[in-house]
Scaffold this motif. Structure first.
Motif, mmCIF file in Angstrom:
data_model
loop_
_atom_site.group_PDB
_atom_site.id
_atom_site.type_symbol
_atom_site.label_atom_id
_atom_site.label_comp_id
_atom_site.label_asym_id
_atom_site.label_seq_id
_atom_site.Cartn_x
_atom_site.Cartn_y
_atom_site.Cartn_z
ATOM 1 N N ARG A 157 36.456 -10.532 17.274
ATOM 2 C CA ARG A 157 36.138 -9.629 16.169
ATOM 3 C C ARG A 157 35.502 -10.497 15.085
ATOM 4 N NH1 ARG A 157 42.272 -8.094 15.939
ATOM 5 N NH2 ARG A 157 42.168 -10.305 16.442
ATOM 6 N N VAL A 158 34.262 -10.182 14.731
ATOM 7 C CA VAL A 158 33.448 -11.083 13.914
ATOM 8 C C VAL A 158 32.986 -10.384 12.640
ATOM 9 C CG1 VAL A 158 31.397 -12.553 13.863
ATOM 10 C CG2 VAL A 158 32.639 -12.223 16.018
ATOM 11 N N GLY A 159 33.250 -10.987 11.498
ATOM 12 C CA GLY A 159 32.706 -10.513 10.237
ATOM 13 C C GLY A 159 31.241 -10.890 10.139
ATOM 14 N N LEU A 160 30.404 -9.919 9.799
ATOM 15 C CA LEU A 160 28.957 -10.114 9.751
ATOM 16 C C LEU A 160 28.502 -10.093 8.301
ATOM 17 C CD1 LEU A 160 28.003 -7.626 12.620
ATOM 18 C CD2 LEU A 160 28.427 -10.092 12.824
ATOM 19 N N GLY A 161 27.999 -11.207 7.828
ATOM 20 C CA GLY A 161 27.616 -11.344 6.431
ATOM 21 C C GLY A 161 26.359 -10.581 6.068
ATOM 22 N N THR A 162 26.006 -10.688 4.787
ATOM 23 C CA THR A 162 24.854 -9.987 4.228
ATOM 24 C C THR A 162 23.905 -10.996 3.602
ATOM 25 O OG1 THR A 162 26.088 -7.945 3.822
ATOM 26 C CG2 THR A 162 24.136 -8.319 2.468
ATOM 27 N N GLY A 163 22.596 -10.728 3.714
ATOM 28 C CA GLY A 163 21.590 -11.596 3.125
ATOM 29 C C GLY A 163 20.590 -12.075 4.156
ATOM 30 N N SER A 164 19.590 -12.802 3.706
ATOM 31 C CA SER A 164 18.496 -13.196 4.591
ATOM 32 C C SER A 164 18.955 -14.142 5.694
ATOM 33 C CB SER A 164 17.372 -13.832 3.783
ATOM 34 O OG SER A 164 17.818 -14.982 3.092
#
Length: 262
Positions: free
Chosen positions: A28-35
């Protein structure tokens, strides 16, 4: 295609490409935000498509959720996941102790919740994000819309007693209207130039009525993967005290990366 990327985008890409090596089947993987995080999501999507990787992703913003679904990653909520194996995300700044400033994309609240609900947080960044002391990048804080001008005044007053070089506070705008986060809040950007005591500032900011959360990530990041424009990648593990250097060769990629919109 990676062969057409600028040096800074190459640095972001190789950091993302190296970081997804930490992801294993069933995680279960947290997916970050941004380029930079967008490169990571694309890399994971390629692994799902080509290698049969099976993961469940918890996005930190609506735009990351849309991208994850687009590339074939199963998306679930944090409430469904309950706890994550790891989170991979970018940063606007990081120092030698792997303390961070995040929130340039306006997703700091979800990013911090997801990161702290993970066994491990891995930050991916180009080398230009490394600083000796945090604060050159404006520090975002998320505030509720009600009484935001009062909150801003309280923050400005509080900053007088803090170890910072600047105290200018601005409301982040989206055109002619205030920027609105996924939670319906506003962002105040604190132009501090240098933060002498990030831990103290983080604690004091969150005591100001109206402040929901701040963009200082203290003692949350475990590993930073630093990319360089020539393909070098440096992986620093703060817990193990290790630094590993690799080099990733650029190859022509299919359209998984060709239409990436940062």
């Amino acid at each position: 295609m990676t062969g057409e990327l600028s040096p800074i985008d190459k640095a972001k890409f190789v950091a993302a490409k190296r970081a997804v090596d930490f992801v294993e089947d069933g995680m279960r993987v947290g997916l970050g935000t941004g380029s930079t995080a967008a490169w990571m999501v694309r890399c994971l999507g390629e692994m799902v498509r080509d290698d049969g990787l099976k993961i469940r992703g918890v996005p930190t913003s609506t735009r990351t959720a849309a991208l994850a679904r687009e590339v074939g990653i199963e998306v679930i909520s944090l409430d469904e996941a309950r706890w994550l194996d790891l989170t991979i995300d970018g940063a606007d700044e990081f120092d030698g102790d792997l303390n961070l400033i995040k929130g340039g994309g306006g997703a700091l609240l979800q990013e911090k919740i997801v990161a702290t609900a993970s066994d491990q947080m891995i930050v991916i960044a180009d080398v230009g994000k490394e600083v000796e002391t945090l604060g050159a990048f404006p520090l975002p804080i998320e505030v509720i819309p009600f009484g935001w001008q009062t909150t801003k005044a309280l923050v400005e007053e509080m900053l007088i007693s803090m170890d910072v070089l600047g105290r200018n506070v601005t409301l982040r705008m989206n055109g002619d209207a205030p920027f609105v986060t996924d939670e319906g809040n506003h962002i105040l950007d604190l132009h501090l130039n240098r933060i002498g005591n990030a831990r103290q500032l983080s604690m004091v900011l969150n005591q100001v009525p109206g402040v929901v959360e701040n963009g200082l990530f203290i003692d949350i990041c475990d590993v930073v993967v630093v990319g360089y424009g020539d393909g070098r990648v440096e992986t620093r593990d703060i817990n193990e005290g290790t630094v590993q250097t690799d080099r990733l060769d650029f190859v022509e990629s299919e359209n998984l990366f060709a239409d990436l919109d940062d």
